[in-house]
Design a protein around this motif. Structure first.
Motif, PDB file in Angstrom:
ATOM      1  N   UNK A  25       0.855  -1.186   0.000  1.00  0.00           N
ATOM      2  CA  UNK A  25       0.000   0.000   0.000  1.00  0.00           C
ATOM      3  C   UNK A  25       0.889   1.233   0.000  1.00  0.00           C
ATOM      4  N   UNK A  26       0.282   2.403   0.105  1.00  0.00           N
ATOM      5  CA  UNK A  26       1.045   3.653   0.158  1.00  0.00           C
ATOM      6  C   UNK A  26       0.581   4.414   1.388  1.00  0.00           C
ATOM      7  N   UNK A  27       1.530   4.865   2.179  1.00  0.00           N
ATOM      8  CA  UNK A  27       1.182   5.531   3.443  1.00  0.00           C
ATOM      9  C   UNK A  27       0.771   6.972   3.182  1.00  0.00           C
ATOM     10  N   UNK A  28      -0.303   7.144   2.438  1.00  0.00           N
ATOM     11  CA  UNK A  28      -0.832   8.464   2.106  1.00  0.00           C
ATOM     12  C   UNK A  28      -2.089   8.703   2.919  1.00  0.00           C
ATOM     13  N   UNK A  80      -8.504   1.142   3.791  1.00  0.00           N
ATOM     14  CA  UNK A  80      -7.454   1.874   3.079  1.00  0.00           C
ATOM     15  C   UNK A  80      -6.055   1.500   3.562  1.00  0.00           C
ATOM     16  N   UNK A  81      -5.088   2.405   3.338  1.00  0.00           N
ATOM     17  CA  UNK A  81      -3.680   2.104   3.645  1.00  0.00           C
ATOM     18  C   UNK A  81      -3.436   1.660   5.091  1.00  0.00           C
ATOM     19  N   UNK A 122       9.512   6.982  -0.412  1.00  0.00           N
ATOM     20  CA  UNK A 122       8.442   7.570  -1.222  1.00  0.00           C
ATOM     21  C   UNK A 122       7.053   7.239  -0.653  1.00  0.00           C
ATOM     22  N   UNK A 123       7.013   6.679   0.539  1.00  0.00           N
ATOM     23  CA  UNK A 123       5.721   6.386   1.164  1.00  0.00           C
ATOM     24  C   UNK A 123       5.185   4.998   0.844  1.00  0.00           C
ATOM     25  N   UNK A 124       5.912   4.265   0.011  1.00  0.00           N
ATOM     26  CA  UNK A 124       5.442   2.912  -0.316  1.00  0.00           C
ATOM     27  C   UNK A 124       5.668   1.977   0.863  1.00  0.00           C
ATOM     28  N   UNK A 125       4.676   1.124   1.113  1.00  0.00           N
ATOM     29  CA  UNK A 125       4.751   0.235   2.276  1.00  0.00           C
ATOM     30  C   UNK A 125       4.992  -1.205   1.821  1.00  0.00           C
ATOM     31  N   UNK A 126       5.982  -1.833   2.439  1.00  0.00           N
ATOM     32  CA  UNK A 126       6.365  -3.212   2.104  1.00  0.00           C
ATOM     33  C   UNK A 126       6.389  -4.054   3.381  1.00  0.00           C
ATOM     34  N   UNK A 127       6.183  -5.366   3.247  1.00  0.00           N
ATOM     35  CA  UNK A 127       6.488  -6.205   4.401  1.00  0.00           C
ATOM     36  C   UNK A 127       8.005  -6.242   4.570  1.00  0.00           C
TER      37      UNK A 127
END
Ligand SMILES: Cc1cc2nc3c(=O)[nH]c(=O)nc-3n(C[C@H](O)[C@H](O)[C@H](O)COP(=O)(O)OP(=O)(O)OC[C@H]3O[C@@H](n4cnc5c(N)ncnc54)[C@H](O)[C@@H]3O)c2cc1C
Length: 395
Positions: A51-54, A77-78, A97-102
């Motif tokens: 997801x994206x932490x937006x 959502x995120x 860039x705000x992208x969320x990864x495990x």
């Protein structure tokens, strides 16, 4: 006990299965491949961007989606996606860039934990069951043992889009929904370019610090030049407008104004060749200088040259084949679905995931929307079956 059938074992189908099992339904997941979640596992190969932490508003603005899909994303959502992964024992991290990864980056540990949870909830998996695309109940499957019928009180279809057919999602399900489907088209895909031989040495090289545009849409994501054309997140984002015919331009110096570039180029260059002048006056790396020549002889006057640097009109020869796209736009039309994602013309049958007509860039938007619509379809099916979703079942 209410019997629920999920057809398609990707992230959307698994989320629908979880919601319905949490609510006490007896859930079966039928999947045509020998194992579950093949595209999900592939998504994790280069880092599973969950997801994206937006903030939710910014997040939903990035997705082109009908009202009911938007509602599903607003409800899951995120933040909910991150909680979900953490709940499965998968710590997450947010990139610059705000992208969320495990933390594990791969999809396999999350998928393993998820399948174990579903197993604990009594969900039954039936791999190698290929659904015949007709909306009749019971649903009919081709299996290695012959034809099998599975009866259910509610069904969630989560059959995916129409790319990477070797992982299962071939889009063949559209035969079941003639008149209710927006034609597929590739999304998040590269574009063909017929390069001159001068570009050979740059294949595989990233094109850094550029801004791409397709009409009014701009993107500063990463781009890679390859033998076939141009690839990477920067161009993927523009796949929709480019296919609609928007003119493609590359700004090779997006952080400098046209005036500034013109002034630098207007300095006397003495005996220096134009290439050397470009390098000395602007610090233009060889790949950008080569691109400038790719669209025709270099203009000698500073104004025309500066204009080309700011808006390089690179010719594209269409998108890469749909099967190679990271995702597809198109699918079940918004008008065919109720607010709960149920097919209006087939009561009791719900849709989830990439098979619904919405479109999003890479960056975690795709998986989040698949999880969210899987959850919404599952909750819709629970309500339809007269059960209760049991509050926030996934938290
Ligand atoms: C290389 C790659 C990298 C990606 N990386 C990311 C990423 O990092 N982040 C992100 O957000 N998204 C990413 N995606 C996109 C993401 O994986 C998909 O959007 C997502 O998997 C779609 O989920 P889904 O459940 O709707 O469909 P799918 O995952 O496609 O699942 C659909 C399932 O339905 C099954 N099925 C189809 N037809 C039948 C039938 N007739 N009978 C029975 N079963 C059937 C298929 O076998 C499949 O298992 C990536 C995709 C690719 C290809």
């Amino acid at each position: 006990m209410t019997r629920a059938l999920v057809i398609g074992g990707g992230p959307a189908g698994l989320m629908a299965a979880q919601v319905m099992a949490d609510a006490g339904l007896s859930v079966t997941v039928a999947e045509k491949m020998p194992s579950i979640g093949r595209k999900f596992l592939m998504a994790g190969k280069s880092g599973l961007n969950l997801t994206k932490a937006d903030p939710l508003d910014a997040f939903t603005q990035a997705i082109t989606m009908p009202r009911h899909v938007k509602r599903a994303v607003a409800d899951f959502g995120p933040d909910a996606v991150q909680d979900f992964a953490i709940g499965l024992g998968q710590a997450v991290f947010t990139g610059t860039t705000g992208r969320v990864f495990p933390k594990a980056m791969k999809a396999s540990p999350l998928l393993r934990a998820w399948l174990a949870r579903l197993d604990g909830l009594g969900v039954v998996f039936k791999p190698r069951h290929t659904w015949r695309p007709t909306l009749g109940v019971p649903a009919v499957f081709d299996t290695p043992q012959g034809t099998v019928q599975l009866d259910a009180d509610v069904t969630v279809l989560a059959l995916g889009g129409a790319s990477w057919a070797r992982l299962g999602s071939d889009g063949a399900w559209v035969d079941a929904m003639a008149g209710h489907v927006v034609p597929f088209r590739p999304s998040n895909c590269g574009f063909h370019v017929t390069w001159s031989s001068h570009m050979d040495r740059f294949f595989g090289a990233p094109l850094k610090a550029c801004a791409l545009s397709a009409g009014d849409h701009t993107s500063r994501g990463e781009v890679i030049l390859t033998k076939r054309g141009i690839e990477g997140g920067g161009i993927y984002t523009l796949a929709g407008p480019l296919q609609d015919g928007a003119p493609f331009r590359i700004d090779l110096m997006p952080d400098q104004s046209l005036g500034h570039i013109k002034r630098r180029l207007s300095k006397p260059r003495g005996k220096a060749s134009l290439s050397n002048h470009l390098r000395k006056a602007l610090g233009l790396p060889p790949v950008k200088a080569a691109l400038l020549r790719e669209v025709g002889p270099l203009p000698q006057d500073p104004t025309s040259l500066a204009k080309r640097i700011k808006a390089l009109p690179l010719g594209l020869n269409g998108p890469f084949p749909m099967d190679q796209a990271i995702s597809t736009a198109g699918g079940v039309a918004a008008t065919a679905l109720t607010d709960d994602l149920m097919l209006k013309h087939a009561p009791g049958i719900f849709c989830a995931g990439e098979m619904i007509d919405w479109d999003a860039p890479t960056g975690g938007y795709l998986l989040t929307t698949c999880f969210a619509t899987g959850r919404a379809a599952g909750l819709g099916a629970v309500a339809y079956a007269g059960g209760s979703a049991g509050g926030n079942a996934l938290s």
